[in-house]
Design a protein around this motif. Sequence first.
Motif, PDB file in Angstrom:
ATOM      1  N   GLU A   6     -11.838 -30.837 111.242  1.00 47.89           N
ATOM      2  CA  GLU A   6     -10.908 -31.937 112.687  1.00 47.89           C
ATOM      3  C   GLU A   6     -11.399 -33.110 112.410  1.00 47.89           C
ATOM      4  N   TYR A   7     -12.788 -33.444 111.423  1.00 43.82           N
ATOM      5  CA  TYR A   7     -13.993 -34.881 111.614  1.00 43.82           C
ATOM      6  C   TYR A   7     -13.042 -36.029 110.734  1.00 43.82           C
ATOM      7  N   HIS A   8     -11.204 -35.815 110.731  1.00 43.87           N
ATOM      8  CA  HIS A   8     -10.556 -36.775 110.063  1.00 43.87           C
ATOM      9  C   HIS A   8     -10.754 -38.248 110.017  1.00 43.87           C
ATOM     10  N   ASP A   9     -10.818 -37.974 111.241  1.00 46.70           N
ATOM     11  CA  ASP A   9     -10.969 -40.090 112.324  1.00 46.70           C
ATOM     12  C   ASP A   9     -12.146 -39.965 112.430  1.00 46.70           C
ATOM     13  N   ILE A  10     -13.194 -39.498 112.152  1.00 51.61           N
ATOM     14  CA  ILE A  10     -14.704 -40.294 112.804  1.00 51.61           C
ATOM     15  C   ILE A  10     -16.087 -39.604 111.548  1.00 51.61           C
ATOM     16  N   VAL A  11     -16.350 -40.111 111.020  1.00 58.39           N
ATOM     17  CA  VAL A  11     -18.067 -40.055 109.980  1.00 58.39           C
ATOM     18  C   VAL A  11     -18.985 -39.657 111.688  1.00 58.39           C
ATOM     19  N   PRO A  12     -19.378 -38.134 111.558  1.00 56.23           N
ATOM     20  CA  PRO A  12     -20.693 -37.959 112.166  1.00 56.23           C
ATOM     21  C   PRO A  12     -21.610 -38.884 111.348  1.00 56.23           C
ATOM     22  N   LEU A  13     -22.824 -39.295 112.343  1.00 49.88           N
ATOM     23  CA  LEU A  13     -24.484 -39.807 111.551  1.00 49.88           C
ATOM     24  C   LEU A  13     -25.120 -38.943 112.264  1.00 49.88           C
ATOM     25  N   PHE A  14     -25.153 -38.280 113.517  1.00 51.31           N
ATOM     26  CA  PHE A  14     -26.000 -37.928 113.815  1.00 51.31           C
ATOM     27  C   PHE A  14     -25.618 -36.403 115.061  1.00 51.31           C
ATOM     28  N   LEU A  15     -26.240 -35.673 114.950  1.00 46.08           N
ATOM     29  CA  LEU A  15     -25.817 -34.127 116.263  1.00 46.08           C
ATOM     30  C   LEU A  15     -26.886 -33.880 116.495  1.00 46.08           C
ATOM     31  N   THR A  16     -26.335 -33.399 117.767  1.00 45.63           N
ATOM     32  CA  THR A  16     -27.533 -31.996 118.239  1.00 45.63           C
ATOM     33  C   THR A  16     -26.223 -31.057 119.314  1.00 45.63           C
ATOM     34  N   ALA A  17     -26.826 -30.339 119.140  1.00 45.49           N
ATOM     35  CA  ALA A  17     -26.721 -28.519 119.948  1.00 45.49           C
ATOM     36  C   ALA A  17     -28.166 -28.651 121.372  1.00 45.49           C
ATOM     37  N   PHE A  18     -26.784 -28.986 122.095  1.00 48.39           N
ATOM     38  CA  PHE A  18     -28.543 -28.865 123.541  1.00 48.39           C
ATOM     39  C   PHE A  18     -28.702 -27.506 123.759  1.00 48.39           C
ATOM     40  N   PRO A  19     -29.881 -27.173 124.203  1.00 47.87           N
ATOM     41  CA  PRO A  19     -30.672 -26.194 124.979  1.00 47.87           C
ATOM     42  C   PRO A  19     -29.072 -25.359 125.655  1.00 47.87           C
ATOM     43  N   GLN A  20     -29.594 -23.799 125.823  1.00 44.75           N
ATOM     44  CA  GLN A  20     -28.758 -22.948 126.411  1.00 44.75           C
ATOM     45  C   GLN A  20     -28.508 -22.984 127.918  1.00 44.75           C
ATOM     46  N   SER A  21     -27.115 -23.439 128.177  1.00 45.27           N
ATOM     47  CA  SER A  21     -26.644 -23.165 129.233  1.00 45.27           C
ATOM     48  C   SER A  21     -27.361 -22.385 130.384  1.00 45.27           C
ATOM     49  N   GLY A  22     -27.652 -22.563 131.528  1.00 43.43           N
ATOM     50  CA  GLY A  22     -27.497 -21.195 132.195  1.00 43.43           C
ATOM     51  C   GLY A  22     -26.527 -21.424 133.620  1.00 43.43           C
ATOM     52  N   VAL A  23     -26.540 -20.486 134.590  1.00 45.83           N
ATOM     53  CA  VAL A  23     -25.883 -20.272 135.288  1.00 45.83           C
ATOM     54  C   VAL A  23     -26.715 -20.725 136.882  1.00 45.83           C
ATOM     55  N   HIS A  24     -26.258 -21.995 137.111  1.00 46.85           N
ATOM     56  CA  HIS A  24     -27.646 -22.556 138.784  1.00 46.85           C
ATOM     57  C   HIS A  24     -26.665 -22.836 139.901  1.00 46.85           C
TER      58      HIS A  24
ATOM     59  N   LEU B 140     -34.489 -35.146 115.082  1.00 51.11           N
ATOM     60  CA  LEU B 140     -35.092 -35.304 116.150  1.00 51.11           C
ATOM     61  C   LEU B 140     -34.412 -35.213 116.827  1.00 51.11           C
ATOM     62  N   LEU B 141     -32.918 -35.147 117.698  1.00 55.10           N
ATOM     63  CA  LEU B 141     -32.498 -35.071 118.778  1.00 55.10           C
ATOM     64  C   LEU B 141     -32.481 -33.563 119.091  1.00 55.10           C
ATOM     65  N   GLY B 142     -32.708 -32.820 118.792  1.00 58.86           N
ATOM     66  CA  GLY B 142     -33.400 -31.245 119.079  1.00 58.86           C
ATOM     67  C   GLY B 142     -34.232 -31.122 120.181  1.00 58.86           C
ATOM     68  N   GLN B 143     -35.462 -31.648 118.944  1.00 54.05           N
ATOM     69  CA  GLN B 143     -36.948 -31.526 119.394  1.00 54.05           C
ATOM     70  C   GLN B 143     -37.074 -32.737 121.070  1.00 54.05           C
TER      71      GLN B 143
ATOM     72  N   ALA C 194     -30.802 -25.620 116.497  1.00 54.83           N
ATOM     73  CA  ALA C 194     -29.507 -25.340 116.243  1.00 54.83           C
ATOM     74  C   ALA C 194     -29.413 -26.661 115.902  1.00 54.83           C
ATOM     75  N   SER C 195     -29.338 -27.517 115.972  1.00 56.44           N
ATOM     76  CA  SER C 195     -28.668 -29.018 115.596  1.00 56.44           C
ATOM     77  C   SER C 195     -28.919 -29.022 113.723  1.00 56.44           C
ATOM     78  N   VAL C 196     -29.597 -28.401 113.227  1.00 56.56           N
ATOM     79  CA  VAL C 196     -30.604 -28.948 111.314  1.00 56.56           C
ATOM     80  C   VAL C 196     -28.779 -27.824 111.468  1.00 56.56           C
ATOM     81  N   ALA C 197     -28.937 -26.483 111.803  1.00 55.40           N
ATOM     82  CA  ALA C 197     -28.093 -26.093 111.389  1.00 55.40           C
ATOM     83  C   ALA C 197     -27.165 -26.224 111.574  1.00 55.40           C
ATOM     84  N   PHE C 198     -26.061 -26.484 113.094  1.00 60.36           N
ATOM     85  CA  PHE C 198     -24.980 -27.463 112.628  1.00 60.36           C
ATOM     86  C   PHE C 198     -24.777 -28.474 111.505  1.00 60.36           C
TER      87      PHE C 198
END
Length: 332
Positions: free
Chosen positions: A130-148, A262-265, A114-118
């Motif tokens: 929606e990124y006109h004020d910022i420049v993304p350098l790298f990102l991650t999609a977190f693992p799926q959330s669960g209900v705890h 790398l961050l997704g991994q 998901a991180s690579v795709a995003f």
Amino acid sequence: MSRHFPAFAVAFAMLCSPVAAQEHLIFATASPSEGPISTVIFNDWAARINDDGAGIVEIDVRHGFTMANPANFYDRVKDGVVPITWGIMTTIGGRFPLTGMAELPFLSDDAETASVAFWRLYEEGHLDAEYHDIVPLFLTAFPQSGVHLSSPLASLDDLAGARVIAGSQTNSQVIQALGGLPQSINPADAYEAIQRGTADGRFVPWTAFPPFRMEEVTNYHIEAPIGTAIGMVFMNRDIWDDLPPEARDVIMRHSGEAQSRLLGQFFDAQNDGIRARVSNMDGHEIVAPDAQQSAQWETWLAPVTESWLERTEGGAALLERFTLLLEEAAAD
């Protein structure tokens, strides 16, 4: 004599010309200094840039919440108080509706893909609005959330009115569609709310357990691919634009898709390790909907996606493109 004059002139000009100053950029991580993401990811990223860009650019890492924190990280960079920071973009209500697509249920399975795709979605320009004020350098999609939850459910047919802390509009819709009662509580106050019984649980990935000590107040953990969020290291756009091209080149050599992967991994590994640790703790139970229940959940959650599409201009095309990019990233 004239034959040597050009060389002399060049040397004289070099001595008299001012030396370009090294760019000094503060990276306020808004994360504890001892946290794994700080020690494993952020410090290493900065060290690689500083080594490669010696004399050109230096990343000055400042951990902790003094210069930026999870509540103000975006505004601190947008306003130019700090050049670079990290945070979960979908916690900033209303500012990143396109990025909020990652919160939709049943889209992805693992953080790396998901991180690579995003990142590719961003790189293609689909999120520029929606990124006109910022420049993304790298990102991650977190693992799926669960209900705890703090106590077991009788069954997974639905959430039986459980009061669940949810972090966004889409998260809340997911919880409500599953029969729960979404609650809006600051993440820093979630532990106390569950401990005191004013909330029954929280909708988060396993990676949120160590910083918020969720294993101390929850013991019944429901796993299903019902949503995630985007975290990002990003920079003030004006400061970025003012950097010399060679400084920008150095930074991006160590950022972009490779660093997002790398961050997704990293988060996938963290997720698996934390899950394994909690599963071995006394009194904890990890469950998942069976095939029939999963089909029912997908039916119940379809309106959540429909609601996002209705309120998000260009959402249908974006979701279609992201789905294709997920397939391509999974095949890499």
